[in-house]
Design an enzyme around this catalytic site. Structure first.
Site, PDB file in Angstrom:
ATOM      1  N   LYS A   9       0.835  -1.210   0.000  1.00  0.00           N
ATOM      2  CA  LYS A   9       0.000   0.000   0.000  1.00  0.00           C
ATOM      3  C   LYS A   9       0.873   1.266   0.000  1.00  0.00           C
ATOM      4  CE  LYS A   9      -3.613   1.892   3.009  1.00  0.00           C
ATOM      5  NZ  LYS A   9      -3.057   3.229   3.097  1.00  0.00           N
ATOM      6  N   LYS A  14       7.457   0.921   1.772  1.00  0.00           N
ATOM      7  CA  LYS A  14       8.164   0.124   0.751  1.00  0.00           C
ATOM      8  C   LYS A  14       9.545   0.682   0.464  1.00  0.00           C
ATOM      9  CE  LYS A  14       5.025   0.951  -2.311  1.00  0.00           C
ATOM     10  NZ  LYS A  14       4.019   1.573  -1.465  1.00  0.00           N
ATOM     11  N   LYS A  40       6.862   9.109  -8.409  1.00  0.00           N
ATOM     12  CA  LYS A  40       7.342  10.145  -7.463  1.00  0.00           C
ATOM     13  C   LYS A  40       8.875  10.220  -7.439  1.00  0.00           C
ATOM     14  CE  LYS A  40       5.576   9.286  -3.299  1.00  0.00           C
ATOM     15  NZ  LYS A  40       4.944   7.976  -3.319  1.00  0.00           N
ATOM     16  N   ASP A 120      -1.322  -0.048  -4.887  1.00  0.00           N
ATOM     17  CA  ASP A 120      -1.978  -1.021  -4.016  1.00  0.00           C
ATOM     18  C   ASP A 120      -2.377  -2.233  -4.842  1.00  0.00           C
ATOM     19  OD1 ASP A 120      -1.860   1.259  -2.609  1.00  0.00           O
ATOM     20  OD2 ASP A 120      -3.929   1.202  -1.903  1.00  0.00           O
TER      21      ASP A 120
HETATM   22  P1  ADP Z   1       6.133   3.959   0.477  1.00  0.00           P
HETATM   23  O1  ADP Z   1       7.378   3.828  -0.332  1.00  0.00           O
HETATM   24  O2  ADP Z   1       5.450   2.649   0.747  1.00  0.00           O
HETATM   25  O3  ADP Z   1       5.160   4.955  -0.095  1.00  0.00           O
HETATM   26  P2  ADP Z   1       7.892   5.209   2.426  1.00  0.00           P
HETATM   27  O4  ADP Z   1       8.985   4.200   2.521  1.00  0.00           O
HETATM   28  O5  ADP Z   1       8.143   6.430   1.632  1.00  0.00           O
HETATM   29  O6  ADP Z   1       6.535   4.525   1.939  1.00  0.00           O
HETATM   30  O7  ADP Z   1       7.508   5.567   3.935  1.00  0.00           O
HETATM   31  C1  ADP Z   1       6.592   6.589   4.289  1.00  0.00           C
HETATM   32  C2  ADP Z   1       7.100   7.294   5.535  1.00  0.00           C
HETATM   33  O8  ADP Z   1       7.070   6.412   6.649  1.00  0.00           O
HETATM   34  C3  ADP Z   1       8.543   7.774   5.376  1.00  0.00           C
HETATM   35  O9  ADP Z   1       8.607   9.137   5.638  1.00  0.00           O
HETATM   36  C4  ADP Z   1       9.333   6.980   6.384  1.00  0.00           C
HETATM   37  O10 ADP Z   1      10.253   7.792   7.064  1.00  0.00           O
HETATM   38  C5  ADP Z   1       8.297   6.470   7.364  1.00  0.00           C
HETATM   39  N1  ADP Z   1       8.645   5.125   7.840  1.00  0.00           N
HETATM   40  C6  ADP Z   1       8.752   4.009   7.081  1.00  0.00           C
HETATM   41  N2  ADP Z   1       9.101   2.944   7.834  1.00  0.00           N
HETATM   42  C7  ADP Z   1       9.208   3.394   9.120  1.00  0.00           C
HETATM   43  C8  ADP Z   1       9.549   2.782  10.385  1.00  0.00           C
HETATM   44  N3  ADP Z   1       9.821   1.486  10.472  1.00  0.00           N
HETATM   45  N4  ADP Z   1       9.580   3.579  11.490  1.00  0.00           N
HETATM   46  C9  ADP Z   1       9.293   4.893  11.396  1.00  0.00           C
HETATM   47  N5  ADP Z   1       8.978   5.532  10.244  1.00  0.00           N
HETATM   48  C10 ADP Z   1       8.922   4.800   9.123  1.00  0.00           C
HETATM   49 MG    MG Z   2       7.892   4.686  -2.153  1.00  0.00          MG
END
Ligand code: ADP
Ligand code: MG
Ligand code: SF4
Length: 259
Positions: A9, A14, A40, A120
């Protein structure tokens, strides 16, 4: 070479998991690739000292051939990029980028390649890394929250339709109640397993604010250890299998039973 694709999601973590995994693989002295497939184009930032790199599609459009950028410990970073919102298929760009990378850039002695894929739902476009056989197995990132599990289940349905193997479920914690139990029960419901658990910790954002993964910015921390443990589990994983999706009702029923 081990080639994996990471789905889940939006906002679930990720890219954070993916970048830390690549950093942990590079720490072993292995040759790693990070391929960001989200329009992005932000996933490689923590591997590139906080800088965003020009995307594959931008560079090609400008007639430039520099599409691979060297990041933390020599990790090869590529951001596929994407078309303007509402115009064209982002998945098509992924396919073109993958074909060119495998033809002109990947070497026999490369060890690990990770596709960080958005969405998703495994739509035709975003399914290209798996549909075209570029990734050997898929990992799904989820928390114990219903919507995240719902998305994970939809992805499992996409994989099952495409007859693609799921290596396991990665729990990126949101600190919900009984989260480990919830995610590992969900994993077994879809005939998979929880391959790793990443705690929620402020160090992730602190390191991100410095343009670094936790592996780079806080290498001695227990958070870094969690990413290393996940790396070891993925590198030695030999039990990937095509998942069997469940219904949303079955997920809700499981959540009521556990919590
Ligand atoms: P996605 O790639 O799935 O869209 P991201 O990896 O960009 O998600 O994560 C979204 C936000 O959540 C980021 O700003 C990241 O810093 C935060 N985040 C991700 N994993 C953790 C974690 N284990 N603990 C704290 N913050 C986290
Ligand atoms: Mg991402
Ligand atoms: Fe968008 Fe996926 Fe449709 Fe391509 S296949 S246009 S990426 S939804």
């Amino acid at each position: 070479m081990k080639q994996i694709a990471v789905y889940g999601k939006g906002g679930i973590g990720k890219s954070t998991v993916s970048a830390n995994l690549c950093a942990a693989v590079a720490e072993l002295g292995l040759k790693a690739w990070y391929v960001g497939c989200d329009p992005k184009s932000d996933g490689s930032m923590t591997l590139m000292g906080g800088k965003s790199i020009p995307t594959f599609l931008e560079q090609k459009k400008s007639g430039l051939n520099e599409v691979v950028f060297e990041g933390y410990r020599g990790i090869h970073c590529v951001e596929v990029g994407g078309p303007l919102a509402g115009v064209g298929c982002a998945g098509r760009g992924i396919l073109v980028a993958m074909q060119e990378l495998s033809k002109n850039y990947l070497k026999d002695d490369d060890d690990f390649l990770l596709y960080d894929v958005p969405g998703d739902v495994v739509c035709g476009g975003f399914a290209s890394p798996i549909r075209e056989g570029f990734a050997d197995e898929v990992y799904i990132v989820t928390s114990g929250e219903y919507l995240s599990l719902y998305a994970a289940n939809n992805i499992a349905r996409g994989l099952s339709n495409l007859d693609v193997k799921l290596g396991g479920i990665i729990c990126n914690s949101r600190e919900t109640e009984n989260e480990k139990d919830t995610v590992s029960t969900f994993a077994s419901m879809i005939h998979s397993k929880m391959i790793g658990y990443i705690p929620r910790h402020s160090s992730v954002r602190e390191c991100e604010n410095h343009g670094m993964t936790v592996i780079e910015g806080a290498p001695e921390s227990s958070q870094a250890e969690a990413y290393r443990k996940l790396r070891d589990a993925i590198l030695s994983n030999d039990s990937a299998a095509v998942p069997v999706p469940v219904t949303p009702d079955e997920i809700r029923c499981m959540l009521r039973g556990i919590n």
